[in-house]
Design a protein around this motif. Structure first.
Motif, PDB file in Angstrom:
ATOM      1  N   LEU A 159       5.369  -0.837   1.645  1.00  0.00           N
ATOM      2  CA  LEU A 159       4.768  -0.261   0.754  1.00  0.00           C
ATOM      3  C   LEU A 159       3.503   0.205   1.176  1.00  0.00           C
ATOM      4  N   LEU A 160       3.122   1.468   0.417  1.00  0.00           N
ATOM      5  CA  LEU A 160       2.439   2.253   0.432  1.00  0.00           C
ATOM      6  C   LEU A 160       0.838   1.502   1.098  1.00  0.00           C
ATOM      7  N   ASN A 161       0.439   2.258   2.225  1.00  0.00           N
ATOM      8  CA  ASN A 161      -0.490   1.840   2.528  1.00  0.00           C
ATOM      9  C   ASN A 161      -1.942   1.985   0.874  1.00  0.00           C
ATOM     10  N   LEU A 162      -2.799   1.190   1.163  1.00  0.00           N
ATOM     11  CA  LEU A 162      -3.736   2.004   0.326  1.00  0.00           C
ATOM     12  C   LEU A 162      -5.026   2.503   0.256  1.00  0.00           C
ATOM     13  N   PHE A 163      -5.244   2.545   2.197  1.00  0.00           N
ATOM     14  CA  PHE A 163      -5.814   3.727   2.306  1.00  0.00           C
ATOM     15  C   PHE A 163      -5.242   4.702   3.494  1.00  0.00           C
ATOM     16  N   PRO A 164      -4.091   5.638   2.904  1.00  0.00           N
ATOM     17  CA  PRO A 164      -3.217   6.153   4.105  1.00  0.00           C
ATOM     18  C   PRO A 164      -3.747   7.457   4.725  1.00  0.00           C
ATOM     19  N   TYR A 165      -3.692   7.387   5.387  1.00  0.00           N
ATOM     20  CA  TYR A 165      -4.030   8.796   6.494  1.00  0.00           C
ATOM     21  C   TYR A 165      -3.414  10.312   6.006  1.00  0.00           C
ATOM     22  N   ASN A 166      -1.926   9.521   5.013  1.00  0.00           N
ATOM     23  CA  ASN A 166      -1.942  10.713   4.267  1.00  0.00           C
ATOM     24  C   ASN A 166      -0.936  10.628   3.437  1.00  0.00           C
ATOM     25  N   SER A 167      -0.641  11.593   2.342  1.00  0.00           N
ATOM     26  CA  SER A 167       0.838  11.208   1.176  1.00  0.00           C
ATOM     27  C   SER A 167       2.013  10.218   2.123  1.00  0.00           C
ATOM     28  N   GLY A 168       2.509   9.164   1.032  1.00  0.00           N
ATOM     29  CA  GLY A 168       3.130   8.282   1.723  1.00  0.00           C
ATOM     30  C   GLY A 168       2.998   7.372   3.170  1.00  0.00           C
ATOM     31  N   HIS A 169       1.942   7.678   3.805  1.00  0.00           N
ATOM     32  CA  HIS A 169       1.783   6.543   4.314  1.00  0.00           C
ATOM     33  C   HIS A 169       2.300   4.923   4.058  1.00  0.00           C
TER      34      HIS A 169
END
Length: 185
Positions: free
Chosen positions: A73-83
């Motif tokens: 799954l995508l990280n809800l609090f991403p470091y970068n787009s697509g994390h």
């Protein structure tokens, strides 16, 4: 001592007052990151977002792929787009407690995630890793998860620290749909 914005602090020691041997490293202090450490999942908490996510629709949970023993799954609090996060379904806290099937599928899903992110976003490289335990920086320490963070030669990884802002050029739902559509069946 004065902060960058002119705020005066009392009882703050200057680095010039400490004995030290100069080295080639620059220090980038990020005290705002303590909020992530202190707000992480508390031991014994009944609510685990990684246990709840598979019970929701893929769109609601930002899930891009489901395997037999783990999902992505995508990280809800991403470091970068697509994390992305690769997570076993079973509620297990550390890698050494994952069984052979979970370890194998986490590895396989991580490889696929790298290929899909390279194809969909043109990633030049990746940061891949697991923070094991609260003291190691795991925001959700009670449920194992592996980070797959795409990186580009021109990404702005100091922007969050300097400006207190993350530059994420794409919406989570759009990234989820694109990655899920490109995921091999």
């Amino acid at each position: 001592m004065k902060d960058y914005d002119g705020t005066e602090y009392e009882n703050v020691e200057s680095l010039d007052d400490f004995a030290a041997v100069p080295d080639a490293f620059q220090r980038l202090w990020t005290p705002h990151r303590i909020a992530y450490i202190q707000a992480g999942q508390k031991p014994g908490t009944d609510v685990c977002p990684f246990c709840i996510a598979p019970t929701l629709s893929d769109e609601q949970a930002l899930i891009v792929a489901r395997g037999t023993h783990a999902y992505v799954l995508l990280n809800l609090f991403p470091y970068n787009s697509g994390h992305l996060l690769v997570v076993p379904y079973r509620h297990v806290s550390t890698y050494d407690h994952a069984d052979d099937a979970e370890v194998a599928e986490i590895a396989s899903l991580t490889q696929i995630a790298m290929r899909v992110l390279t194809a969909t976003s043109g990633a030049h490289g990746f940061n891949i890793g697991m923070n094991q335990g609260e003291v190691a920086g795991a925001g959700i320490a009670d449920h194992l998860h592996q980070h797959v963070v795409p990186r580009w030669s021109q990404d702005a990884n100091f922007f969050p620290i300097i400006a207190g802002t993350k530059a994420l050029p794409r919406l989570l739902g759009d990234v989820r749909a694109e990655v899920a559509a490109a995921w091999p069946v």
